[in-house]
Design a protein around this motif. Structure first.
Motif, PDB file in Angstrom:
ATOM      1  N   GLY A   5     -61.671  27.862 124.762  1.00  0.00           N
ATOM      2  CA  GLY A   5     -60.821  26.844 125.128  1.00  0.00           C
ATOM      3  C   GLY A   5     -61.360  26.562 126.600  1.00  0.00           C
ATOM      4  N   HIS A   6     -61.072  25.322 127.112  1.00  0.00           N
ATOM      5  CA  HIS A   6     -61.462  25.121 128.576  1.00  0.00           C
ATOM      6  C   HIS A   6     -60.363  24.244 129.465  1.00  0.00           C
ATOM      7  CE1 HIS A   6     -62.352  20.958 128.689  1.00  0.00           C
ATOM      8  NE2 HIS A   6     -62.936  20.906 127.682  1.00  0.00           N
TER       9      HIS A   6
ATOM     10  N   ASN B   4     -57.015  33.491 126.556  1.00  0.00           N
ATOM     11  CA  ASN B   4     -55.853  33.108 126.840  1.00  0.00           C
ATOM     12  C   ASN B   4     -56.145  32.256 128.516  1.00  0.00           C
ATOM     13  OD1 ASN B   4     -55.106  34.815 129.189  1.00  0.00           O
ATOM     14  ND2 ASN B   4     -54.340  36.242 127.521  1.00  0.00           N
ATOM     15  N   ALA B   5     -55.005  31.495 128.657  1.00  0.00           N
ATOM     16  CA  ALA B   5     -54.932  30.890 130.054  1.00  0.00           C
ATOM     17  C   ALA B   5     -53.224  30.950 130.167  1.00  0.00           C
ATOM     18  CB  ALA B   5     -55.596  29.809 130.211  1.00  0.00           C
ATOM     19  N   GLY B   6     -52.829  30.539 131.436  1.00  0.00           N
ATOM     20  CA  GLY B   6     -51.503  30.421 131.598  1.00  0.00           C
ATOM     21  C   GLY B   6     -51.100  29.896 132.766  1.00  0.00           C
ATOM     22  N   MET B   7     -49.940  29.311 133.231  1.00  0.00           N
ATOM     23  CA  MET B   7     -49.399  28.886 134.471  1.00  0.00           C
ATOM     24  C   MET B   7     -48.232  29.361 134.873  1.00  0.00           C
ATOM     25  SD  MET B   7     -50.865  24.753 134.422  1.00  0.00           S
ATOM     26  CE  MET B   7     -50.335  24.656 136.346  1.00  0.00           C
TER      27      MET B   7
ATOM     28  N   ALA C 278     -45.864  29.201 131.263  1.00  0.00           N
ATOM     29  CA  ALA C 278     -46.462  28.691 129.936  1.00  0.00           C
ATOM     30  C   ALA C 278     -47.894  29.391 129.812  1.00  0.00           C
ATOM     31  CB  ALA C 278     -46.824  27.267 129.810  1.00  0.00           C
ATOM     32  N   PHE C 279     -48.006  30.007 128.695  1.00  0.00           N
ATOM     33  CA  PHE C 279     -49.132  30.701 128.085  1.00  0.00           C
ATOM     34  C   PHE C 279     -49.925  29.713 127.080  1.00  0.00           C
ATOM     35  CE2 PHE C 279     -46.267  34.620 128.173  1.00  0.00           C
ATOM     36  CZ  PHE C 279     -46.356  34.787 129.516  1.00  0.00           C
ATOM     37  N   VAL C 280     -51.185  29.605 127.290  1.00  0.00           N
ATOM     38  CA  VAL C 280     -51.922  28.821 126.182  1.00  0.00           C
ATOM     39  C   VAL C 280     -53.269  29.917 125.399  1.00  0.00           C
ATOM     40  CG1 VAL C 280     -53.747  27.062 125.927  1.00  0.00           C
ATOM     41  CG2 VAL C 280     -51.881  26.853 127.579  1.00  0.00           C
ATOM     42  N   SER C 281     -52.930  30.150 124.334  1.00  0.00           N
ATOM     43  CA  SER C 281     -53.921  30.984 123.654  1.00  0.00           C
ATOM     44  C   SER C 281     -54.835  30.158 122.909  1.00  0.00           C
ATOM     45  CB  SER C 281     -52.783  31.771 122.592  1.00  0.00           C
ATOM     46  OG  SER C 281     -51.970  32.202 123.298  1.00  0.00           O
ATOM     47  N   ASN C 282     -56.101  31.125 122.757  1.00  0.00           N
ATOM     48  CA  ASN C 282     -57.115  30.514 121.998  1.00  0.00           C
ATOM     49  C   ASN C 282     -57.517  31.389 120.856  1.00  0.00           C
ATOM     50  OD1 ASN C 282     -59.754  28.818 121.488  1.00  0.00           O
ATOM     51  ND2 ASN C 282     -60.964  30.761 122.038  1.00  0.00           N
ATOM     52  N   SER C 283     -56.613  32.519 121.071  1.00  0.00           N
ATOM     53  CA  SER C 283     -56.568  33.591 119.600  1.00  0.00           C
ATOM     54  C   SER C 283     -55.457  34.550 119.878  1.00  0.00           C
ATOM     55  CB  SER C 283     -57.952  34.687 119.990  1.00  0.00           C
ATOM     56  OG  SER C 283     -57.868  35.125 121.091  1.00  0.00           O
TER      57      SER C 283
END
Length: 318
Positions: A137-138, A147-150, A209-214
């Protein structure tokens, strides 16, 4: 095969003994050079130089932050609007021998969490020529691997980074205590986020919010924590957005996150899988984290899935 072993000596579980064992074991299979990082961003610099010098394999012995640096050093800044404009070119294989606290990326690929076991596993994988192509992800001009998150999780990462700077190890217990304190601090704050994902109406009133790539999102010791269970390195992104800070609802969902096969459902939870991109906006500046590293305050971030962008030394997907 020419290989570069990048070691982060400040990672939670890296030791000189493990580094020497890894280098000695690898020397029987590849022509390995060992370099120890000395500052933030150094792993990215080393990876970029190794790519230009034609090194065919980069082994990372460190935590997820070191892996993230290496990936960003190899692939460069992603193009936010059209990924067809990005020229990746030939890049070295990437292998990971865990040396951090969570080691989410490596463990999600099927690499053992124990550095000694992982070293033997890597030798066998190299011998068998096992490879796996994964998507990443980017966002915000950087790649993230898992993962990434705000919001809430970014605050936890910021606090852990500060704790590390003061000499405290990033243990699972410290993460839990920090997360509890951050949650209690934010319970009475008004939600500021709006989440926009293809195929869905905008979701407002979101606290974090969490954004997952796996999957999993992270690990609690040996236990996987799954927020978007169907998300894989071969799929699009998974999104987990909470519209409540209710303690009862949160505890119920945490129990499900720790239970294999549990369905994560709540009237106050927006969750979706396999989306090519998601945009998250905030009415006020709010924290952003990627792969467990605090990035800074943001008000508008677009997260994008990019398939088949990195080749790793790992077991074939089960």
């Amino acid at each position: 095969m020419r290989a570069l072993l990048i070691v982060n000596p400040n990672a939670t579980s890296t030791t000189p003994a493990a580094r020497d064992l890894l280098a000695h074991a690898l020397s029987s299979r590849v022509e390995v050079r060992v370099v120890t990082t000395t500052h933030r961003g150094h792993a990215a610099e080393l990876a970029r130089r190794a790519c230009l010098e034609g090194v065919r394999l980069i082994i990372v012995h460190g935590g997820d932050g070191t892996v993230n640096e290496v990936v960003n050093g190899l692939l460069g800044a992603p193009e936010p609007d059209t990924m067809s404009a990005v020229t990746f070119g030939p890049t070295p294989l990437v292998a990971v021998v865990p040396g951090g606290s969570a080691n989410v990326f490596a463990r999600s690929l099927g690499i053992d969490a124990d550095p000694v076991v992982a070293t033997n596993q890597l030798i066998e994988l190299l011998e068998l020529r096992e490879r796996r192509r994964v998507g990443l992800g980017h966002c915000d001009g950087r790649w993230f691997t898992f993962n990434a998150g705000m919001g809430f999780d970014a605050q936890v990462c910021e606090a852990i980074d500060a704790s590390r700077a003061n000499g405290h190890a990033a243990t699972p217990g410290r993460y839990v205590r920090t997360a509890v304190r951050a949650f209690l601090r934010n319970r009475r704050l008004a939600p500021t986020l709006t989440v926009q994902a293809p195929g869905h109406e905008p979701v407002d009133g979101v606290h974090y919010a969490f954004v997952s790539n796996s999957s999993p999102w992270t690990y609690l010791n040996a236990r996987p924590v799954r927020v978007n269970p169907k998300t894989t390195f071969e799929s699009g992104l998974g999104v987990f957005a909470m519209r409540t800070m209710s303690l009862t609802t949160t505890l119920r969902l945490i129990r499900k996150m720790l239970t294999p096969g549990a369905q994560l459902k709540s009237a106050k939870l927006f969750r979706t899988d396999d989306v090519p991109r998601v945009r998250i906006r905030s009415t006020v500046p709010i924290g952003l984290q990627m792969d467990g590293d605090y990035i800074g305050m943001r008000t508008d971030v677009e997260f994008v899935a990019v398939p088949d962008v990195l080749t790793v030394v790992a077991p074939a997907r089960a």
